[in-house]
Structure formats: C-alpha cells, structure tokens
Design an enzyme around this catalytic site. Structure first.
Site, PDB file in Angstrom:
ATOM      1  N   ALA A 127      45.687  39.241 112.096  1.00 26.78           N
ATOM      2  CA  ALA A 127      46.896  39.454 112.889  1.00 26.78           C
ATOM      3  C   ALA A 127      47.654  38.160 113.131  1.00 26.78           C
ATOM      4  O   ALA A 127      47.290  37.366 114.001  1.00 26.78           O
ATOM      5  CB  ALA A 127      46.537  40.115 114.222  1.00 26.78           C
ATOM      6  N   GLY A 339      63.040  63.904  85.741  1.00 24.73           N
ATOM      7  CA  GLY A 339      64.086  64.703  86.357  1.00 24.73           C
ATOM      8  C   GLY A 339      63.686  65.237  87.715  1.00 24.73           C
ATOM      9  O   GLY A 339      63.004  64.570  88.498  1.00 24.73           O
ATOM     10  N   GLU A 363      52.711  40.666 102.480  1.00 28.85           N
ATOM     11  CA  GLU A 363      52.097  39.413 102.017  1.00 28.85           C
ATOM     12  C   GLU A 363      53.084  38.526 101.258  1.00 28.85           C
ATOM     13  O   GLU A 363      52.760  37.935 100.235  1.00 28.85           O
ATOM     14  CB  GLU A 363      50.849  39.705 101.172  1.00 28.85           C
TER      15      GLU A 363
END
Length: 389
Positions: A127, A339, A363
C-alpha cells in the site's frame, strides 16, 4: 546470438501450457458465469486446490529462492511461464510467493510474515498509492507519528491489489515530513487486527482493488520493515521488481486472441466467401501478428537483462509501454473481426478487452513509462540502439 529455448526452458514452458489447457481452460465458462453474477471467478479454496495440484509437479514459488522452498526460476523462464498463464483469463497464479521486499525483514519478522506468506498461511498487500498520490508516489500523505515506543498511523490508501483479502499490509507512511521521500518515508508491517479497514472498489474489469483506511492505528517499533526513513527505496524496489512480467502475460492473451480471430475469419462467410479473403481482415491479422512478435522479444530482452545483472528498468519500461498499447489494439481488432458476437458476453473477448485495458494503468501508467524512457534518453542514461548499439 541464440534465440532458441534451452531444453529446460522448453520443458517448463510445455508443462505450464499443458496445465493451462487441462486444468484452467475447462473452467472458463463457469468463471464467466460467476463473474456475470458479480462473484469471484475462482473461490479461495478452488485457487488453493489448483496451486497444490501444480505443487505436486514442483511448481511452487516460481521466483522464490530455493533456500525458502521455491524454484528460483530465472527472469526469462518466469516470463515464459507468465505468457502461458496469459492464454486464459481464469484468475490463477502459482502459490509459494511473497513480495520481494519481505525478504528485507529481520529474522523475527520473517517467521511472522515472510515464511507464512510463502506457505500460503498469510496474505499480504502493498500500500503506497493514495487518492492524491498515484503515479506521484513521492506525494504520499499517510503519516506515522511516534508515540512513546509506538507509531500512530493515519491516512488512506487506494487501488490496493489484494487489500480486501490481506491479513497484513506493507504500508508506507511519512515519518519525517521535512525529508519526505529522501529519508522520511517508512514501511510498516501492519496486521489487519491492529485496526485498519478495507473497502472494495468497483471497476470495469474483474480486478478487485481496495481502499484502506488507517485511523489512529497503533503499531510498535518492531513493525518497521527495513530501516526507519528508508521506505521509499523499498517501495521503488517493489514497483520495479518485474514490470516485464505484466506484458509477458499479455503475450499469451494476444496469442489466444489472434488464434480466435484466425479461426473465425476462416469459418465466417459473408457474400459467399470467408471473411479471411477480405483485405481489411487480413491486414488486421497481419498487424496483430507483427506486434505480438515485437512484444515477445521486447519482454524477453528485458528479462535477459535482469538475468544478466544489468539495470533493466529502461528495457522494462519499453516492454510495458509497448505491451499495454499493442495488447489493447490487438484485442480491439479481434473484437471487430468477430463483429456483434465479439461485443457479447457469450465470448471471452470483451472480458479480455476490459482486463487488458488495466495494463496501461497499473504499476506505472503509459505516461510514466514515457517519462522514464524520455528522461533516460535525454540525460544519456540509455543509448539509442540499446544494449546492442
């Protein structure tokens, strides 16, 4: 200059390819059904069972050093492995891994965090990203102030991979505002039961990041990972640990997607002939094939630099930038070739479309990679022509 794979590299590649075909691809339709219902593609128990099945054949901790029970594979072999895993969107990863910066833990921390993470008993998350400090990691505001023998952490982190599942976090906080990233950021190992909370963040893909909140979370001095004030260097080591592995997995995705496009082009008929006879389709497939091969060699070149002990950051930035952009172009063409059916959730193309879009963001965004590449060239840190120039 030898571009062939060694016998060992080929054997590892082939085993993983077989594992993907036999164990993972058969799960794809069920994974799609679950994700359409808003459920995880694999439960924790299912992932563990698959990891243990791979472990029976020795595939455990692919980059974890052998002294910790891992395989200690080279960067090139790991890139080949990731490419094979990329052939399916089933959210699988081999067990026995731990974040690279956890190896900087002291002996007591290794017993509490590193070894249980490698064994699968514990789950971690990294973190550093905050609402106001994404690509600009030096601008983090989460703080840790000393209170006697403890530290009090306050702040919020966002887009944290694994944050909802982790039982401990490696969180980066400012411990000296005057020094900031230059000696004023520290990494703390913080157990969930110490008081931090997480909230899921809904995204367009199946990546399930979290927001983490630290409200006067008290941790003892012993929870510092590495040295006080040296957290930013650890963070950069984590971020730069293997950017080449992200586009490596995209290689497998693109191989599978292009194969789907070729098969569809040869069987779908319009105006009395397969669409493979149309120049517009041929050019889309040709461009995709060229870009895939270029990506393959950019990734392997970056991995080769890692194995050679070279500073590979420039090569990794090139591989990630090119991989993110070209993978998105390839999946877009493949969807177009299919498609209306390509746009539906009956086929996995739209699933890959959403997944591969993330490669240009996490990242290190495209813009950050360009900044790095340009800076290296303009300041002479890297030469035009690269390692062969």
């Amino acid at each position: 200059m030898d571009f062939s794979l060694s016998t060992e590299e080929r054997e590892v590649r082939d085993w993983v390819r077989t594992f993907v075909q036999r164990e993972l691809m058969p799960l794809e339709q069920e994974v799609l059904r679950r994700e359409r219902r808003g459920e995880p593609g694999l439960t924790s128990d299912e992932l563990t069972a698959l990891q243990l099945k791979a472990k029976e054949s020795g595939f455990w901790g692919v980059q974890t050093p052998e002294e910790y029970g891992g395989m200690g594979l080279s960067a090139i072999m790991t890139a080949l492995l990731e490419a094979e895993l990329g052939r399916t969107f089933v959210p699988f990863r081999f067990g026995g891994a731990a974040d690279n910066i956890l190896f900087h833990a002291n002996e007591e921390q290794k017993q509490r965090y590193l070894l249980p993470t490698i064994s699968g008993e514990r789950k971690s998350c990294f973190a550093i990203t905050e609402p106001g400090a994404g690509s600009d990691a030096k601008n983090i505001r989460t703080s840790a102030r000393r209170d006697g023998a403890d530290w009090i952490i306050n702040g919020e982190k966002t887009f944290i991979t694994g944050g909802n599942e982790a039982d401990f976090v490696m969180v980066f906080a400012v411990t000296d505002p005057e020094k900031g990233a230059n000696g004023g950021v520290t990494c703390f190992l913080v157990d969930r039961d110490m008081g931090w909370k997480s909230e899921p963040i809904d995204t367009m893909g199946e990546w399930g990041p979290a927001a983490l909140v630290f409200d006067n979370v008290r941790v003892p001095e012993s929870q510092i990972l590495g040295e006080e004030g040296q957290g930013f260097a650890l963070a950069m080591q984590w971020i730069g640990r293997g950017r080449y592995l992200l586009p490596a997995r995209a290689i497998g995705s693109c191989e599978r997607l292009i194969s789907m496009a070729i098969e569809h082009a040869n069987t779908r008929e319009t105006f009395g002939a397969p669409i493979a006879t149309r120049q517009a389709i041929q050019w889309m497939i040709a461009d995709s094939g060229v870009e895939l091969e270029a990506l393959r060699w950019l990734v392997l070149h970056a991995a080769w630099q890692v194995d050679s002990g070279m500073d590979s950051r420039h090569a990794q930035s090139i591989a990630k930038l090119y991989g993110g952009q070209k993978a998105n172009e390839i999946v877009d063409r493949v969807l177009q070739i299919h498609g209306g059916m390509g746009y539906t959730r009956e086929l996995p193309i739209e699933r890959w479309y959403r997944e591969l879009r993330l490669l240009r963001i996490y990242e290190g965004t495209d813009e950050i990679q360009r900044r790095t590449i340009a800076r290296n060239l303009l300041k002479g840190h890297a030469k035009v022509g690269g390692s062969l120039g």
